[in-house]
Design a protein around this motif. Sequence first.
Motif, PDB file in Angstrom:
ATOM      1  N   ALA A   1       0.830  -1.204   0.000  1.00  0.00           N
ATOM      2  CA  ALA A   1       0.000   0.000   0.000  1.00  0.00           C
ATOM      3  C   ALA A   1       0.865   1.255   0.000  1.00  0.00           C
ATOM      4  N   ALA A   2       1.895   1.271   0.839  1.00  0.00           N
ATOM      5  CA  ALA A   2       2.777   2.441   0.884  1.00  0.00           C
ATOM      6  C   ALA A   2       3.486   2.638  -0.447  1.00  0.00           C
ATOM      7  N   ALA A   3       3.871   1.527  -1.102  1.00  0.00           N
ATOM      8  CA  ALA A   3       4.549   1.626  -2.393  1.00  0.00           C
ATOM      9  C   ALA A   3       3.623   2.229  -3.454  1.00  0.00           C
ATOM     10  N   LEU A   4       2.348   1.889  -3.379  1.00  0.00           N
ATOM     11  CA  LEU A   4       1.401   2.431  -4.351  1.00  0.00           C
ATOM     12  C   LEU A   4       1.269   3.946  -4.229  1.00  0.00           C
ATOM     13  N   PHE A   5       1.447   4.465  -3.024  1.00  0.00           N
ATOM     14  CA  PHE A   5       1.291   5.904  -2.791  1.00  0.00           C
ATOM     15  C   PHE A   5       2.613   6.664  -2.886  1.00  0.00           C
ATOM     16  N   ARG A   6       3.673   5.998  -3.301  1.00  0.00           N
ATOM     17  CA  ARG A   6       4.960   6.684  -3.405  1.00  0.00           C
ATOM     18  C   ARG A   6       4.937   7.612  -4.619  1.00  0.00           C
ATOM     19  N   PRO A   7       5.161   8.929  -4.431  1.00  0.00           N
ATOM     20  CA  PRO A   7       5.048   9.867  -5.555  1.00  0.00           C
ATOM     21  C   PRO A   7       6.252   9.796  -6.485  1.00  0.00           C
ATOM     22  N   LEU A   8       6.039  10.255  -7.701  1.00  0.00           N
ATOM     23  CA  LEU A   8       7.101  10.342  -8.698  1.00  0.00           C
ATOM     24  C   LEU A   8       7.479  11.811  -8.861  1.00  0.00           C
ATOM     25  N   ALA A   9       8.711  12.159  -8.494  1.00  0.00           N
ATOM     26  CA  ALA A   9       9.174  13.545  -8.623  1.00  0.00           C
ATOM     27  C   ALA A   9       9.465  13.839 -10.086  1.00  0.00           C
ATOM     28  N   MET A  10       9.068  15.036 -10.531  1.00  0.00           N
ATOM     29  CA  MET A  10       9.238  15.373 -11.945  1.00  0.00           C
ATOM     30  C   MET A  10      10.215  16.533 -12.128  1.00  0.00           C
ATOM     31  N   MET A  11       9.800  17.742 -11.818  1.00  0.00           N
ATOM     32  CA  MET A  11      10.655  18.904 -12.042  1.00  0.00           C
ATOM     33  C   MET A  11      10.704  19.747 -10.778  1.00  0.00           C
ATOM     34  N   ARG A  12      11.713  20.580 -10.698  1.00  0.00           N
ATOM     35  CA  ARG A  12      11.845  21.437  -9.534  1.00  0.00           C
ATOM     36  C   ARG A  12      10.753  22.492  -9.538  1.00  0.00           C
TER      37      ARG A  12
ATOM     38  N   GLY B   1      10.771  19.719  -2.649  1.00  0.00           N
ATOM     39  CA  GLY B   1      11.053  20.867  -3.503  1.00  0.00           C
ATOM     40  C   GLY B   1      10.792  20.657  -4.967  1.00  0.00           C
ATOM     41  N   ARG B   2      10.231  19.503  -5.324  1.00  0.00           N
ATOM     42  CA  ARG B   2       9.946  19.224  -6.728  1.00  0.00           C
ATOM     43  C   ARG B   2       8.456  18.984  -6.943  1.00  0.00           C
ATOM     44  N   LEU B   3       8.000  19.307  -8.144  1.00  0.00           N
ATOM     45  CA  LEU B   3       6.640  18.954  -8.519  1.00  0.00           C
ATOM     46  C   LEU B   3       6.574  17.437  -8.651  1.00  0.00           C
ATOM     47  N   ALA B   4       5.575  16.835  -8.020  1.00  0.00           N
ATOM     48  CA  ALA B   4       5.473  15.373  -7.999  1.00  0.00           C
ATOM     49  C   ALA B   4       4.055  14.957  -8.330  1.00  0.00           C
ATOM     50  N   ILE B   5       3.912  13.721  -8.773  1.00  0.00           N
ATOM     51  CA  ILE B   5       2.603  13.147  -9.077  1.00  0.00           C
ATOM     52  C   ILE B   5       2.530  11.777  -8.429  1.00  0.00           C
ATOM     53  N   GLY B   6       1.347  11.423  -7.948  1.00  0.00           N
ATOM     54  CA  GLY B   6       1.187  10.125  -7.306  1.00  0.00           C
ATOM     55  C   GLY B   6      -0.271   9.731  -7.236  1.00  0.00           C
ATOM     56  N   LEU B   7      -0.526   8.562  -6.728  1.00  0.00           N
ATOM     57  CA  LEU B   7      -1.891   8.078  -6.549  1.00  0.00           C
ATOM     58  C   LEU B   7      -2.632   9.026  -5.610  1.00  0.00           C
ATOM     59  N   PRO B   8      -3.895   9.367  -5.908  1.00  0.00           N
ATOM     60  CA  PRO B   8      -4.638  10.265  -5.011  1.00  0.00           C
ATOM     61  C   PRO B   8      -4.543   9.814  -3.554  1.00  0.00           C
ATOM     62  N   GLY B   9      -4.114  10.733  -2.699  1.00  0.00           N
ATOM     63  CA  GLY B   9      -3.932  10.427  -1.290  1.00  0.00           C
ATOM     64  C   GLY B   9      -2.482  10.332  -0.873  1.00  0.00           C
ATOM     65  N   TRP B  10      -1.551  10.424  -1.832  1.00  0.00           N
ATOM     66  CA  TRP B  10      -0.145  10.264  -1.464  1.00  0.00           C
ATOM     67  C   TRP B  10       0.325  11.352  -0.507  1.00  0.00           C
TER      68      TRP B  10
END
Length: 461
Positions: A59-70, A234-243
């Motif tokens: 469950a925690a792995a599913l909510f781990r965000p992906l950092a994209m840009m600063r 400090g970076r824009l990130a995307i993840g599963l809703p609730g991350w």
Amino acid sequence: MRVIALSGVFVVLMADALWAHASEQGFVLLLPTDAYIAAGGATVVLTVVLLALLPGGLAAALFRPLAMMRARGALLRHVTSVLAAAGLGVLVWRGLAGSRDPLVNPMPLFVWVVWWIAMVSAQGLIGNHWRWSNPWTGPAAMIGRLTGMRAPLRYPRWLGVWPGVVVFLAYAGFLLADPAPADPARLAVIVGLYWYVTLAGLLVFGPVWMVRAEPLTVLMRAYGRMSLFGRARGRLAIGLPGWKVLCAPKVGLGLAVFILLILGSGSFDGLNETFWWMGVLGINPLEFPGRSAVILPNLVGLFVANAALILAFLGCLWLGERIVGGQKPLACVFCRYAPTILPIALAYHIAHYLTSLLVDGQYVLKALNDPLGRGADLLGLADYHVTTGFLNTPGTVKVIWLAQAGTVVAGHVIAILLAHAVAMQHIHSTRRAVLGQAPLALFMVLYTVFGLWLLASPRGM
């Protein structure tokens, strides 16, 4: 995860055609409830079972965000806030001076459709636009710069978010019980006065006023925890809703109660329009006497529904804590798990108002076509006639229903995953975490069934 996906497909295959439904209930949705309620509940149950069988860190792995840009500071957010305040001023003027028809006057359309439906949903789905689109921080910053004024008073820390809780309940009461919440002039006066009061609070107490005492900002910040996009290191990130729930500090008791009130008030917003509620009040839904006849029952129902929800949630948490032999105070556990309710609240908000957005959104476009009421044709929609024909076509109606039901089920699945990830942060044993979650999981299964029943129930208002 494959089982969850197959269960979602089962919901789609078993759902049947439906009749139309819209917020404020100009339409009635009639559906066979047995198949889709069973499938929705089974999806949530299977999610719990999978969490018990799969590795504890899943469950925690599913909510781990992906950092994209600063991410950089938003230097223009005060400018956009000033523009939002100017736009609100135009809406208040149109509310006072324009048509009395709430489907023509842009004031109620923008408050109840653009803001309450579209902007709140976008805040929860996409990202925190409220720091850009709120109509207060920009004007306050401009006044401070021009006058050199600083907040003269310090906000009392002991008040916490409780002023926001009280005002949010008043807002919910206005929405659900006021005889004419969409009357343009009435709404313009209320919105205008509220803008001035909030700006005064912001100037007197500083930015803390917005995040403690101003309920719309508290609501938006709470839903902002659910959005796909955010900041991480400090970076824009995307993840599963609730991350962001897992990254944020534990909420205080006032905010925890506020989050439960979001769900409880939203649920009662649907419940108070059903034939069942009309039966409780002894009213023939086919001869509804008007909103003024149910002001007191709806206010009482709103408070009872929220109290019952909070007590049920507390009971499930207390039982789960006893099962695993935990020693944490109940208030601490309540604050820990309250944010896991946000996916359910957001999902029901989106599903409940979807048909209203599709219908009333057309009136919004008509209002944008002539924003000042001077006969303009900015979008070329002068001859466009609002249609609800898609609500009588089996194909499109089925798509709408599947979107609603799928959203509700997805919200509950995410809530289960999020609650498990929170549990694993404090209980480093998959077995104990699942056992401790069992009462809360049962609560969420039952709320799935309840939410789907609300969407399908015939309405009398």
